[in-house]
Design a protein around this motif. Structure first.
Motif, PDB file in Angstrom:
ATOM      1  N   THR A   1       0.307  -5.301  -6.179  1.00  0.00           N
ATOM      2  CA  THR A   1       0.595  -6.697  -5.839  1.00  0.00           C
ATOM      3  C   THR A   1       1.766  -7.176  -6.692  1.00  0.00           C
ATOM      4  OG1 THR A   1      -1.724  -7.129  -5.287  1.00  0.00           O
ATOM      5  CG2 THR A   1      -0.327  -9.035  -5.717  1.00  0.00           C
TER       6      THR A   1
ATOM      7  N   PRO B   1       0.314   6.873  -4.936  1.00  0.00           N
ATOM      8  CA  PRO B   1       0.113   5.897  -6.011  1.00  0.00           C
ATOM      9  C   PRO B   1       1.120   6.072  -7.142  1.00  0.00           C
ATOM     10  CG  PRO B   1      -1.979   6.836  -5.323  1.00  0.00           C
ATOM     11  CD  PRO B   1      -0.905   7.643  -4.641  1.00  0.00           C
TER      12      PRO B   1
ATOM     13  N   HIS C   1       0.868  -1.188   0.000  1.00  0.00           N
ATOM     14  CA  HIS C   1       0.000   0.000   0.000  1.00  0.00           C
ATOM     15  C   HIS C   1       0.904   1.238   0.000  1.00  0.00           C
ATOM     16  CE1 HIS C   1      -3.795  -2.174   1.057  1.00  0.00           C
ATOM     17  NE2 HIS C   1      -2.900  -3.051   1.485  1.00  0.00           N
TER      18      HIS C   1
ATOM     19  N   ASP D   1      -5.587   1.871  -6.944  1.00  0.00           N
ATOM     20  CA  ASP D   1      -5.673   2.904  -5.905  1.00  0.00           C
ATOM     21  C   ASP D   1      -4.514   2.861  -4.915  1.00  0.00           C
ATOM     22  OD1 ASP D   1      -8.080   3.756  -7.014  1.00  0.00           O
ATOM     23  OD2 ASP D   1      -9.250   2.376  -5.784  1.00  0.00           O
TER      24      ASP D   1
ATOM     25  N   THR E   1       2.578   2.644   3.359  1.00  0.00           N
ATOM     26  CA  THR E   1       1.738   2.725   4.562  1.00  0.00           C
ATOM     27  C   THR E   1       1.439   1.350   5.145  1.00  0.00           C
ATOM     28  OG1 THR E   1      -0.290   2.677   3.224  1.00  0.00           O
ATOM     29  CG2 THR E   1       0.650   4.843   3.753  1.00  0.00           C
ATOM     30  N   ASP E   2       1.502   0.320   4.309  1.00  0.00           N
ATOM     31  CA  ASP E   2       1.239  -1.030   4.800  1.00  0.00           C
ATOM     32  C   ASP E   2       1.713  -2.025   3.752  1.00  0.00           C
ATOM     33  OD1 ASP E   2       0.395  -3.049   6.439  1.00  0.00           O
ATOM     34  OD2 ASP E   2      -1.733  -2.894   5.916  1.00  0.00           O
TER      35      ASP E   2
ATOM     36  N   ARG F   1      -2.534   0.455  -4.309  1.00  0.00           N
ATOM     37  CA  ARG F   1      -2.248  -0.893  -3.796  1.00  0.00           C
ATOM     38  C   ARG F   1      -1.686  -1.728  -4.932  1.00  0.00           C
ATOM     39  NH1 ARG F   1      -6.612  -5.025  -1.011  1.00  0.00           N
ATOM     40  NH2 ARG F   1      -5.804  -6.891  -1.996  1.00  0.00           N
TER      41      ARG F   1
END
Length: 326
Positions: free
Chosen positions: A280, A261, A257, A276, A304-305, A278
């Motif tokens: 992978t 972006p 995350h 958005d 952020t994560d 995120r």
């Protein structure tokens, strides 16, 4: 020495060929022509005392037929099987004293009796001593939460309550081996967790050997250290879950995350999705460690994560069967 030994087990079912036309039913009844279906085709495995094994396969793979041969319900067409040194179909009574069986689709309890009476009758059938019965009932009542419906007739129990009662009845005589055929089918989360915890406790504390057939692969990942995978009556895989995943799903995913972006380009990792902020990334842990990959991402991007996604057993098994039918 293994507690369960199956060697080249074969089970065939013969059905008369249907004759069409007028009086077809009578002609079918008298026909000497048969259709032969081979439900189990040379299955072989050894299971040691204290193992908890998942026996998996799609509908019609031969799982339940194998279990019925192990319990002595069915006689093999060919091959050999022993459970605790007993040939199940030759000495059914002696075999029954070594095993417990729970079939998710049918109950061994007395339908019109309160659950507690069914349990007492089961104890009488297996010559359980009164002191042992009291001790086992107290323990099973605590582990399975039976106290609130012990006096309820079996016909009035919910599916989850009945399954817990069936488990208690199957284990009152403390068998060496427990066969569970779809024990959590149709159960809610609370009942399923109760049964999983009970089975894990039996295996860990009492050393009970457990053979579990199920379509719920969450059960397998939660309980089993070894799985035997079959299809069309033949064993495809026999080993631990980690090895199966490594062989058929070697990749892992890192989900990142981003604070801002944008694209993420890291060596040894392939972007497979981005939405958005995120992203992978798919990677092979044999080529790059997750710690190294995370370090590279953090060095280049504000994050952020993040999380590592392991392949789940359900997708792995589904992929194996899809490849075989393609």
């Amino acid at each position: 020495m293994p507690i369960i030994r199956a060697d080249s087990l074969v089970k065939e079912f013969r059905r008369p060929k249907r004759v069409p036309g007028r009086f077809g039913a009578v002609r079918t009844l008298l026909t000497r022509q048969y259709t032969v279906t081979r439900a189990v085709d040379g299955v072989g495995f050894d299971i040691d005392a204290g193992e908890l094994v998942g026996y998996l396969g799609p509908n019609g793979a031969g799982k339940s037929t194998t279990i019925k041969m192990l319990t002595g319900i069915l006689v093999p067409t060919s091959g050999a099987v022993e459970v605790s040194g007993v040939v199940p179909w030759r000495d059914r009574e002696r075999n029954a004293r070594h095993i417990g069986v729970v079939f998710g689709q049918r109950s061994g309890l007395w339908w019109d009796l309160p659950l507690i009476d069914s349990l007492h009758l089961a104890a009488t059938l297996y010559d359980v001593r009164p002191a042992d019965l009291r001790a086992h009932l107290a323990r099973f009542t605590d582990l399975l939460g039976l106290d609130e419906f012990l006096t309820t007739p079996v016909r009035q129990l919910s599916l989850g309550q009945r399954m817990r009662g069936d488990l208690a009845a199957a284990m009152l005589h403390r068998p060496d081996v427990l066969y569970l055929d779809e024990p959590t089918i149709g159960l809610d989360v609370v009942a399923r967790d109760r049964i999983r915890a009970f089975v894990a406790d039996l295996n860990r504390a009492a050393g009970t050997t457990v053979v579990l057939t199920t379509h719920d692969l969450d059960d397998v990942e939660a309980l089993c250290r070894r799985i035997i995978l079959i299809d069309h009556g033949r064993v495809l895989y026999d080993g631990d879950v980690a090895t199966l995943k490594a062989r058929h799903a070697p990749h892992r995913e890192l989900v990142v995350h981003l604070a801002e972006p944008g694209p993420v380009e890291i060596a040894d990792a392939e972007p497979v999705a981005a939405t958005d902020g995120r992203v992978t990334l798919r990677f092979d842990p044999a080529r790059v460690s997750s710690a190294d990959l995370i370090g590279r991402v953090l060095a280049r991007h504000r994050v952020t994560d993040l999380s590592i996604v392991e392949p789940d057993l359900e997708r792995v098994v589904a992929g194996i069967y899809a490849d075989r039918t393609a």
